[in-house]
Design a protein around this motif. Sequence first.
Motif, PDB file in Angstrom:
ATOM      1  N   PRO A 288       0.895  -1.208  -0.102  1.00 36.52           N
ATOM      2  CA  PRO A 288       0.199  -0.194  -0.062  1.00 36.52           C
ATOM      3  C   PRO A 288       0.848   1.339   0.059  1.00 36.52           C
ATOM      4  CG  PRO A 288      -0.130  -1.054   2.201  1.00 36.52           C
ATOM      5  CD  PRO A 288       0.645  -2.026   1.372  1.00 36.52           C
ATOM      6  N   PHE A 289       2.086   1.488   0.490  1.00 35.99           N
ATOM      7  CA  PHE A 289       2.656   2.581   0.735  1.00 35.99           C
ATOM      8  C   PHE A 289       3.834   2.676  -0.517  1.00 35.99           C
ATOM      9  CE2 PHE A 289       1.880   1.582   5.219  1.00 35.99           C
ATOM     10  CZ  PHE A 289       0.753   2.623   5.369  1.00 35.99           C
ATOM     11  N   MET A 290       3.713   1.858  -1.481  1.00 37.01           N
ATOM     12  CA  MET A 290       4.635   2.107  -2.889  1.00 37.01           C
ATOM     13  C   MET A 290       4.196   3.015  -3.414  1.00 37.01           C
ATOM     14  SD  MET A 290       5.365  -0.983  -5.618  1.00 37.01           S
ATOM     15  CE  MET A 290       6.319  -0.399  -7.055  1.00 37.01           C
ATOM     16  N   GLU A 291       5.065   3.865  -3.922  1.00 38.09           N
ATOM     17  CA  GLU A 291       4.683   5.122  -4.918  1.00 38.09           C
ATOM     18  C   GLU A 291       4.625   4.867  -6.278  1.00 38.09           C
ATOM     19  OE1 GLU A 291       5.747   9.490  -4.064  1.00 38.09           O
ATOM     20  OE2 GLU A 291       7.201   8.906  -5.334  1.00 38.09           O
ATOM     21  N   LEU A 292       3.698   5.162  -7.096  1.00 37.36           N
ATOM     22  CA  LEU A 292       3.351   4.982  -8.484  1.00 37.36           C
ATOM     23  C   LEU A 292       3.212   6.312  -9.061  1.00 37.36           C
ATOM     24  CD1 LEU A 292       1.607   1.383  -8.450  1.00 37.36           C
ATOM     25  CD2 LEU A 292       3.853   2.120  -9.128  1.00 37.36           C
ATOM     26  N   CYS A 293       3.678   6.613 -10.307  1.00 32.53           N
ATOM     27  CA  CYS A 293       3.334   7.939 -10.914  1.00 32.53           C
ATOM     28  C   CYS A 293       2.711   7.633 -12.217  1.00 32.53           C
ATOM     29  CB  CYS A 293       4.467   8.630 -11.118  1.00 32.53           C
ATOM     30  SG  CYS A 293       5.533   8.851  -9.532  1.00 32.53           S
ATOM     31  N   PHE A 294       1.549   8.357 -12.336  1.00 30.58           N
ATOM     32  CA  PHE A 294       1.078   8.424 -13.679  1.00 30.58           C
ATOM     33  C   PHE A 294       0.523   9.603 -14.071  1.00 30.58           C
ATOM     34  CE2 PHE A 294      -0.226   4.407 -11.305  1.00 30.58           C
ATOM     35  CZ  PHE A 294       0.353   3.374 -12.583  1.00 30.58           C
ATOM     36  N   GLY A 295       1.747  10.744 -14.549  1.00 32.54           N
ATOM     37  CA  GLY A 295       1.256  12.043 -14.462  1.00 32.54           C
ATOM     38  C   GLY A 295       1.506  12.864 -12.980  1.00 32.54           C
ATOM     39  N   GLY A 296       0.753  12.364 -11.937  1.00 28.67           N
ATOM     40  CA  GLY A 296       1.125  12.513 -10.811  1.00 28.67           C
ATOM     41  C   GLY A 296       1.603  11.500  -9.846  1.00 28.67           C
ATOM     42  N   CYS A 297       2.069  11.638  -8.978  1.00 29.99           N
ATOM     43  CA  CYS A 297       2.538  10.527  -8.031  1.00 29.99           C
ATOM     44  C   CYS A 297       1.870  10.289  -6.608  1.00 29.99           C
ATOM     45  CB  CYS A 297       4.089  10.627  -7.653  1.00 29.99           C
ATOM     46  SG  CYS A 297       5.332  10.647  -9.075  1.00 29.99           S
ATOM     47  N   ALA A 298       1.628   9.010  -6.478  1.00 29.97           N
ATOM     48  CA  ALA A 298       0.882   8.874  -5.219  1.00 29.97           C
ATOM     49  C   ALA A 298       0.996   7.201  -4.795  1.00 29.97           C
ATOM     50  CB  ALA A 298      -0.489   9.073  -5.407  1.00 29.97           C
ATOM     51  N   THR A 299       0.657   6.910  -3.384  1.00 32.49           N
ATOM     52  CA  THR A 299       0.800   5.633  -3.213  1.00 32.49           C
ATOM     53  C   THR A 299      -0.238   4.812  -3.656  1.00 32.49           C
ATOM     54  OG1 THR A 299      -0.424   5.957  -1.075  1.00 32.49           O
ATOM     55  CG2 THR A 299       1.913   6.392  -0.851  1.00 32.49           C
ATOM     56  N   VAL A 300       0.078   3.559  -3.547  1.00 32.42           N
ATOM     57  CA  VAL A 300      -0.891   2.327  -3.870  1.00 32.42           C
ATOM     58  C   VAL A 300      -2.145   2.522  -3.165  1.00 32.42           C
ATOM     59  CG1 VAL A 300      -1.423  -0.149  -3.930  1.00 32.42           C
ATOM     60  CG2 VAL A 300       0.727   0.801  -4.962  1.00 32.42           C
ATOM     61  N   ALA A 301      -2.209   3.162  -1.992  1.00 31.89           N
ATOM     62  CA  ALA A 301      -3.268   3.210  -1.116  1.00 31.89           C
ATOM     63  C   ALA A 301      -4.090   4.247  -1.447  1.00 31.89           C
ATOM     64  CB  ALA A 301      -2.985   3.478   0.237  1.00 31.89           C
ATOM     65  N   PHE A 302      -3.331   5.395  -2.141  1.00 33.35           N
ATOM     66  CA  PHE A 302      -4.096   6.451  -2.592  1.00 33.35           C
ATOM     67  C   PHE A 302      -4.797   5.925  -3.881  1.00 33.35           C
ATOM     68  CE2 PHE A 302      -4.793  10.287  -5.204  1.00 33.35           C
ATOM     69  CZ  PHE A 302      -5.286  11.254  -4.256  1.00 33.35           C
ATOM     70  N   TRP A 303      -4.136   5.404  -4.836  1.00 36.94           N
ATOM     71  CA  TRP A 303      -4.723   5.142  -6.147  1.00 36.94           C
ATOM     72  C   TRP A 303      -5.845   4.336  -5.769  1.00 36.94           C
ATOM     73  CZ3 TRP A 303      -4.003   7.586 -10.220  1.00 36.94           C
ATOM     74  CH2 TRP A 303      -2.626   8.196 -10.266  1.00 36.94           C
TER      75      TRP A 303
END
Length: 396
Positions: A288-303
Amino acid sequence: VRGYNFIGSEKKMIFLIILLFSGFFETLDGQSFVRAIPVVFSSTASSGTMNLTGTLFLPETIVKPVPGVVFVAGSGPQSRYEDYNLNFLNFDAVPPQEPYCSYKSVSGIPFAELAIYLTKELGFATLIYDKRTCLLPHCNYYPCGTIFETNCLNLTTLTVWDFIDDGASALKFLSSIPEVDKTKTYLIGHSQGVTLVPYIAKSVFPEISVAGLLLLMGSGRPIELTMERQFAANIAELQTGIPKYCNRSDPVQEVIIQNADASISLNQQLLQAAKIYFPKIRNGDFPPFMELCFGGCATVAFWNSWFFITDESEIRDRLTEFSSRGGRILALNSPSDKLVSPVDYLPLESILFNLTRTSVKVIDGLTHFLAPSDFSTGNVDPLVFVCIENWFLGSN
């Protein structure tokens, strides 16, 4: 229009200075005032307890408590004004504008315009506030782990639910003001805010029974599908427009072409990544705390939280629930909106058509920020004011 369409960055900067340092604001027609009051309210969410800053607009004179409106912003690090300054290619305008292969800078402050309009014209109390993710200097928020450990934003635990908590805190704050009629409160959501406001209304009920939701330029589809369509549309528009309107023999246009080529490549990478990783996020393949970026960056939990609240069944259930409590709903969209196109907002309209006390308005010729799509100005289009005013006054 009506005294507060601000033309040019100089007037907008003066406007912001007035809001920050003056208790009164005179509209440009010189005929009436609204009170602009800097406010601070506390909000507790998973990413931390923060003192959120905003501006409360009140009519100059209040005889009895007035209706209250809270504005809930779209995605990204939005300030209270939802101010933006973007460069567009003229051939992306609707309709395309000359010189076609040239940039046009467009700026606006839509939330400030709408809030002042409702206060001045309808006598409402309106509250706009800086999102907790607004880490720009004028927002005065800071990420945790720098030199701040309290009243700071913990980006590793941030989810979309935090924005819902903040909206609820804003609504409770507004409702606590003696000048505001607690039985007549409204939520205006723009873009991402459209999917947040039904949850905000649910979270404060029955303490506060929200009278109405205004859904501005929102989607009724899962966010991953909307984002994939946006990436694909960006690619198609540039691949079509650049050969049609730009000439490589022109040195200035050659720079524009190179920028467009870079943008096409970036959007192709984003589209490919989205198609691969969005299903993996949904399937729980990443921590959940891994960060992924798709134009903007956020954690997996956020996505995942964003995926959840934009699921079509969730949107339908929350709006149906709100309507069943007697709340009114207005949805406003535009076919010329490049970020939320008809394929995105038609599912939302379909949901609303099956509910009572709902209105669906489609205004051609608007950008995502409610300004004219010909890029003639970044100010909110006059038709938007008319549509919203008529809805508040109960007119179709």
